[in-house]
Design a protein around this motif. Structure first.
Motif, PDB file in Angstrom:
ATOM      1  N   ASP A 639       1.121  -1.399   0.008  1.00  0.00           N
ATOM      2  CA  ASP A 639       0.533   0.179   0.229  1.00  0.00           C
ATOM      3  C   ASP A 639       1.123   1.685  -0.332  1.00  0.00           C
ATOM      4  O   ASP A 639       0.348   2.377  -0.816  1.00  0.00           O
ATOM      5  CB  ASP A 639      -0.997  -0.123   1.617  1.00  0.00           C
ATOM      6  CG  ASP A 639      -1.640  -0.959   0.949  1.00  0.00           C
ATOM      7  OD1 ASP A 639      -2.810  -1.685   0.184  1.00  0.00           O
ATOM      8  OD2 ASP A 639      -2.664  -1.699   2.363  1.00  0.00           O
ATOM      9  N   TYR A 640       1.712   1.218   0.572  1.00  0.00           N
ATOM     10  CA  TYR A 640       2.933   2.189   1.202  1.00  0.00           C
ATOM     11  C   TYR A 640       3.365   2.785  -0.454  1.00  0.00           C
ATOM     12  O   TYR A 640       3.599   3.395  -0.814  1.00  0.00           O
ATOM     13  CB  TYR A 640       4.079   2.002   1.705  1.00  0.00           C
ATOM     14  CG  TYR A 640       4.786   3.363   1.993  1.00  0.00           C
ATOM     15  CD1 TYR A 640       4.737   4.678   2.359  1.00  0.00           C
ATOM     16  CD2 TYR A 640       5.955   2.953   1.172  1.00  0.00           C
ATOM     17  CE1 TYR A 640       5.547   5.442   2.070  1.00  0.00           C
ATOM     18  CE2 TYR A 640       7.627   4.223   1.214  1.00  0.00           C
ATOM     19  CZ  TYR A 640       6.570   5.267   1.953  1.00  0.00           C
ATOM     20  OH  TYR A 640       8.230   6.419   2.057  1.00  0.00           O
ATOM     21  N   THR A 641       3.947   1.390  -1.061  1.00  0.00           N
ATOM     22  CA  THR A 641       4.197   1.904  -2.435  1.00  0.00           C
ATOM     23  C   THR A 641       3.629   2.065  -4.029  1.00  0.00           C
ATOM     24  O   THR A 641       3.196   2.937  -4.213  1.00  0.00           O
ATOM     25  CB  THR A 641       4.825   0.188  -3.140  1.00  0.00           C
ATOM     26  OG1 THR A 641       5.825  -0.266  -1.996  1.00  0.00           O
ATOM     27  CG2 THR A 641       5.435   0.294  -3.952  1.00  0.00           C
ATOM     28  N   ARG A 642       2.583   1.441  -3.063  1.00  0.00           N
ATOM     29  CA  ARG A 642       0.763   2.097  -3.927  1.00  0.00           C
ATOM     30  C   ARG A 642       0.501   3.972  -4.002  1.00  0.00           C
ATOM     31  O   ARG A 642       0.505   4.431  -5.305  1.00  0.00           O
ATOM     32  CB  ARG A 642      -0.237   1.407  -4.495  1.00  0.00           C
ATOM     33  CG  ARG A 642      -1.482   1.939  -5.141  1.00  0.00           C
ATOM     34  CD  ARG A 642      -2.309   0.676  -4.934  1.00  0.00           C
ATOM     35  NE  ARG A 642      -1.821  -1.045  -4.785  1.00  0.00           N
ATOM     36  CZ  ARG A 642      -2.560  -1.480  -3.886  1.00  0.00           C
ATOM     37  NH1 ARG A 642      -2.663  -1.312  -3.136  1.00  0.00           N
ATOM     38  NH2 ARG A 642      -1.758  -2.987  -3.932  1.00  0.00           N
ATOM     39  N   ASN A 643       0.962   4.299  -3.086  1.00  0.00           N
ATOM     40  CA  ASN A 643       0.164   5.159  -3.036  1.00  0.00           C
ATOM     41  C   ASN A 643       1.503   5.801  -2.964  1.00  0.00           C
ATOM     42  O   ASN A 643       1.447   7.036  -3.947  1.00  0.00           O
ATOM     43  CB  ASN A 643      -0.220   5.640  -1.144  1.00  0.00           C
ATOM     44  CG  ASN A 643      -1.142   4.900  -0.542  1.00  0.00           C
ATOM     45  OD1 ASN A 643      -2.305   4.651  -1.850  1.00  0.00           O
ATOM     46  ND2 ASN A 643      -1.257   4.553   0.553  1.00  0.00           N
ATOM     47  N   THR A 644       2.849   6.058  -2.411  1.00  0.00           N
ATOM     48  CA  THR A 644       4.112   6.923  -2.910  1.00  0.00           C
ATOM     49  C   THR A 644       4.156   7.100  -4.864  1.00  0.00           C
ATOM     50  O   THR A 644       4.043   8.430  -5.163  1.00  0.00           O
ATOM     51  CB  THR A 644       4.957   6.234  -2.063  1.00  0.00           C
ATOM     52  OG1 THR A 644       4.996   6.278  -1.072  1.00  0.00           O
ATOM     53  CG2 THR A 644       6.465   7.204  -2.721  1.00  0.00           C
ATOM     54  N   LEU A 645       3.811   6.648  -5.216  1.00  0.00           N
ATOM     55  CA  LEU A 645       4.164   5.967  -6.819  1.00  0.00           C
ATOM     56  C   LEU A 645       3.029   6.628  -7.656  1.00  0.00           C
ATOM     57  O   LEU A 645       3.134   7.442  -8.226  1.00  0.00           O
ATOM     58  CB  LEU A 645       4.105   4.363  -7.566  1.00  0.00           C
ATOM     59  CG  LEU A 645       5.250   4.421  -7.454  1.00  0.00           C
ATOM     60  CD1 LEU A 645       5.899   5.071  -8.497  1.00  0.00           C
ATOM     61  CD2 LEU A 645       6.124   3.759  -6.263  1.00  0.00           C
ATOM     62  N   THR A 646       1.660   7.030  -7.147  1.00  0.00           N
ATOM     63  CA  THR A 646       0.449   7.560  -7.750  1.00  0.00           C
ATOM     64  C   THR A 646       0.417   9.170  -7.137  1.00  0.00           C
ATOM     65  O   THR A 646       0.055   9.708  -7.948  1.00  0.00           O
ATOM     66  CB  THR A 646      -0.580   6.778  -6.987  1.00  0.00           C
ATOM     67  OG1 THR A 646      -1.231   7.407  -5.712  1.00  0.00           O
ATOM     68  CG2 THR A 646      -1.135   5.363  -7.783  1.00  0.00           C
TER      69      THR A 646
END
Length: 798
Positions: A639-646
């Motif tokens: 989730d952290y990766t997804r939120n950071t990339l978006t």
């Protein structure tokens, strides 16, 4: 040559540096290029860590080696002349410099913080850059400094070529202090977090004042012998034969730099005669290390020394200013002249960040009540009431709770490293001893190898205190685990401590910061980049307190009633905010020796019940991580990766455009790593589910945009099926086929570097120069690599 084709570094070399030299700046002593400001925050996930992006100024200009006066931020000529200004202003704030410049090689945009004509920013031609003397004159006039004050302010700091250079915040602290003294200020407070170099900063301040002869006789006070001895052999070593340590009943007035344990010159009347052998005006300067402790109280021994030498300039150093309704060092020293906080130190990458393992026990959450007329293991009838966390290990001991804490500590070390230095903070000496015993039993195999694997290091135990240096010294293997109460709360420079265990209720923010400070030092040589806090008593809830890293605020109020506390109300020594005080040896009393007893020995003693058979279980256990901005991460790694990339790329196509346009994919991977994206951990997590190995590109596309991931080998096979290599000659085709195989085995970043041509199978095809010439030259070779990468990842667009 077209200036638009030049790199930023070329612009610096061909235009900016020559303009500075023509203006009279000395390239050897006044111009510092690519000046490092921060190291980049250490970001931690599980057992992995990386560093975030560091800050580095393109140019810092110094009037003298110790006085930064201007910042220049350079851009290539595709940017406008002022594109670097906002970045430069941020750097200028960090260094507290008044003159800021931005340049693209055409000229300079000049931002003058002290402009008197109302024009803060103006453009200058390359030949109009002001000289060092001009800028210094403007700055001196603005501050109203006379020639004598300037002589003191421009005194160099100590440097022998090998000695460490002050960091940006240390420069600020040193320069602000020297300037304040030059302008007549005699009470100065510096607030610097544990591990940020307070003693080194103090040394440079003292050195400059001493060398300039502004201060000729100087006293440095600390409250631990180890602090005085470390200071003399480390940071203060350049003072050499001019320096001495004041011993009890021994005064030699022929030295210039004096260091003392404050207990050595205070206490009983005989001790007090030592500092009274010095006349009140003997010292010109007194520096008080860790002044939040003894010196904060009006009636403390430290305050007595300071008031005796009241004519001296006095500098207080502290990591955590002591501020309560009855005690204040801000009241004595005044507001801090400079503050560098724990959060700043972690954000800048100079201090180690932390993860928190929070463990709650059922008995701590719900409490425990004894059965009717129940007795403890010593036959004492237990008072019938509900006992909760604030009672445990103080008035009530649940032995199985102690064993469970020891078990959880040991489990953690077994999962990480059995030799990671660990400090276990306990409620009192009795608790520290019981914890030592429990840890010995949990680590019987390690104790069998060396009995000092676990040691109790408390103020009452000579054997334990004798091992304190070994615990601190990075090269010493033992002790590994230290149980303590107050002795190691402050002043212990444990650079390699990787685990701090809190089995102590902590409600004092000052004490909490001191304890956390035991783990914040980084030691890269020994692999110490971060530490873990294992919390059994909810102490880490103080992280959520807005005051945890706030500015010190004076709340001192004169007490209306100074009458002593009746003897019957005294139990344990407590600070004015209700928490146990850090251990001191003031007046010969070691407060760790004052303890609650388990057997009744007098009218005013408190019985501690010890209970054997009560079961204790883990009710909740969780690991907490912190992001690049120091905020608690509550989501999963995915989730952290997804939120950071978006936040960075709104759509998959945005990411694909950035990926395909990058000259080197490693640059994008590095950028994402600096934001806390751990590709190794993600690959392990995704790989466990699929049994396959994916490179960063596929991990991002799969986790963020739910695209089916392809392995590197699958991507390589797709390129081969398209007969991609038929456009090249036989030799070039063999090289590219070899590079494709290397990609399948090791990833894209390996094929981007020309050094790969120095290993098999490429060595069979010729030398690196011969191989590159096969493509027509280096530029054509790089273009072939870029086209190969596009072919590898083109399947994603179909």
């Amino acid at each position: 040559m077209n200036k638009k084709h030049l790199s930023e570094r070329d612009i610096c070399t061909k235009y900016i540096t020559p303009a500075l030299q023509k203006a009279g700046w000395d390239i050897a002593t006044q111009i510092r290029e690519e000046f490092p400001l921060t190291k980049g925050r250490i970001i931690v996930r599980g057992k992995l860590h990386t560093r975030g992006k560091h800050k580095r100024a393109d140019y810092v200009l110094f009037y003298k080696p110790n006085i930064p006066i201007a910042i220049i931020e350079a851009k290539d000529n595709k940017h406008s002349i002022g594109d670097g200004m906002q970045q430069a202003l941020g750097y200028a704030e960090m260094l507290d410099v008044p003159f800021i410049f931005s340049s693209n090689g055409d000229g300079f945009l000049f931002h003058n913080k002290i402009a008197t004509d109302g024009i803060i920013e103006r453009e200058l031609a390359l030949h109009e850059f002001p000289s060092a003397e001009t800028l210094w004159q403007w700055w001196s006039e603005h501050r109203g400094l006379n020639e004598q004050q300037n002589t003191l302010i421009t005194q160099d700091y100590f440097s022998d070529g090998s000695h460490k250079v002050p960091r940006y915040y240390q420069l600020q602290a040193i320069n602000k202090t020297i300037e304040a003294i030059a302008q007549g200020q005699n009470r100065i407070l510096l607030v610097m977090a544990t591990g940020t170099g307070k003693t080194f900063t103090a040394f440079q301040i003292i050195w400059r004042l001493w060398k300039s002869r502004a201060k000729k006789r100087i006293l440095f006070l600390a409250d631990r012998n180890i602090l005085v001895d470390q200071t003399m052999t480390n940071d203060f070593k350049p003072f050499g034969s001019a320096m001495t340590k004041i011993q009890k009943r021994q005064v030699n007035k022929s030295y210039e730099i004096y260091l003392s344990l404050y207990q050595a010159v205070t206490g009983n009347e005989e001790d007090k005669n030592i500092y009274r052998q010095f006349s009140p005006d003997f010292f010109d300067l007194i520096v008080i290390d860790e002044c939040h402790r003894g010196s904060a109280a009006d009636d403390s021994a430290w305050r007595e020394i300071l008031e005796y030498f009241s004519s001296a300039t006095q500098i207080g150093l502290t990591a955590t200013p002591k501020e309560t309704k009855e005690v204040s060092n801000i009241d004595y020293f005044g507001d801090p002249i400079y503050t560098y906080s724990l959060r700043q130190g972690i954000d800048d990458g100079f201090l180690a960040p932390y993860t928190v393992v929070r463990i709650d026990f059922d008995r701590d959450l719900s409490g425990w009540r004894p059965d009717k007329e129940m007795v403890d293991k010593y036959g004492n009838q237990i008072e019938d009431r509900i006992y909760n966390q604030k009672d445990f290990d103080k008035t009530l001991v649940l032995e199985k709770r102690t064993r469970l804490v020891a078990k959880k500590i040991t489990e953690f070390l077994k999962q990480t490293n059995r030799f990671d230095k660990t400090i276990v903070f306990c409620e009192n000496i009795d608790h520290a001893e019981r914890m030592r015993q429990a840890l010995v039993n949990e680590n019987a195999d390690m104790v069998a190898q060396n009995s000092k694997y676990v040691m109790r290091i408390t103020g009452d135990n000579e054997e334990g205190k004798a091992e304190l240096d070994n615990f601190i010294f990075p090269e010493s293997k033992y002790p590994v685990i230290a149980t303590t109460s107050k002795l190691m709360t402050t002043g212990v420079d444990a650079q390699t401590c990787k685990l701090i265990v809190l089995d102590q209720r902590i409600q004092s923010m000052t004490e909490f910061k001191q304890i956390i400070g035991r783990g914040t030092r980084i030691n890269e040589e020994h692999g110490k980049y971060y530490f873990t806090i294992m919390d059994f008593k909810k102490a880490t809830e103080l992280f959520a307190d807005p005051d945890f890293d706030g500015e010190p605020v004076q709340i001192y109020e004169p007490a209306e009633d100074q009458s002593p506390v009746p003897p019957e109300e005294l139990t344990e020594p407590e600070s004015v905010d209700g928490t146990p005080t850090p251990e001191t040896e003031e007046n010969g009393v070691d407060w760790e020796e004052v303890d609650i007893i388990s057997e009744p020995e007098g009218k005013n003693s408190i019985r501690r019940y010890v209970v054997e058979g009560v079961e204790v279980k883990v009710a909740a256990e969780r690991v907490q991580y912190f992001d690049a901005n120091g905020k608690l991460i509550t989501e999963s790694l995915k989730d952290y990766t997804r939120n950071t990339l978006t936040k960075e790329y709104a759509t998959l196509n945005d990411f694909l455009r950035r990926w395909n346009s990058a000259e080197k994919k490693q640059a994008i991977i590095n950028e994402l790593s600096e934001q806390g994206i751990f590709f190794e951990a993600l690959a392990e997590e995704v790989g466990r589910q699929s049994g396959k190995v994916f490179d960063p590109f596929d991990l991002v596309c799969h986790i963020v945009w739910d695209m089916p991931p392809l392995t590197r080998k699958e991507r390589a096979e797709q390129v081969k099926k398209r007969n991609y290599f038929t456009r090249y000659g036989e030799q070039a085709r063999r090289v590219l086929e070899g590079l494709l195989d290397k990609y399948a085995d090791e990833g894209v970043t390996h094929i981007e570097e020309p050094q790969i041509l120095t290993i098999a199978p490429f060595t069979e095809l010729g030398t690196p120069i011969e191989i590159i010439q096969t493509f027509g030259g280096l530029e054509q070779y790089q273009q072939a690599i870029n086209e190969l990468e596009q072919a590898i990842y083109s399947a994603e667009a179909k």
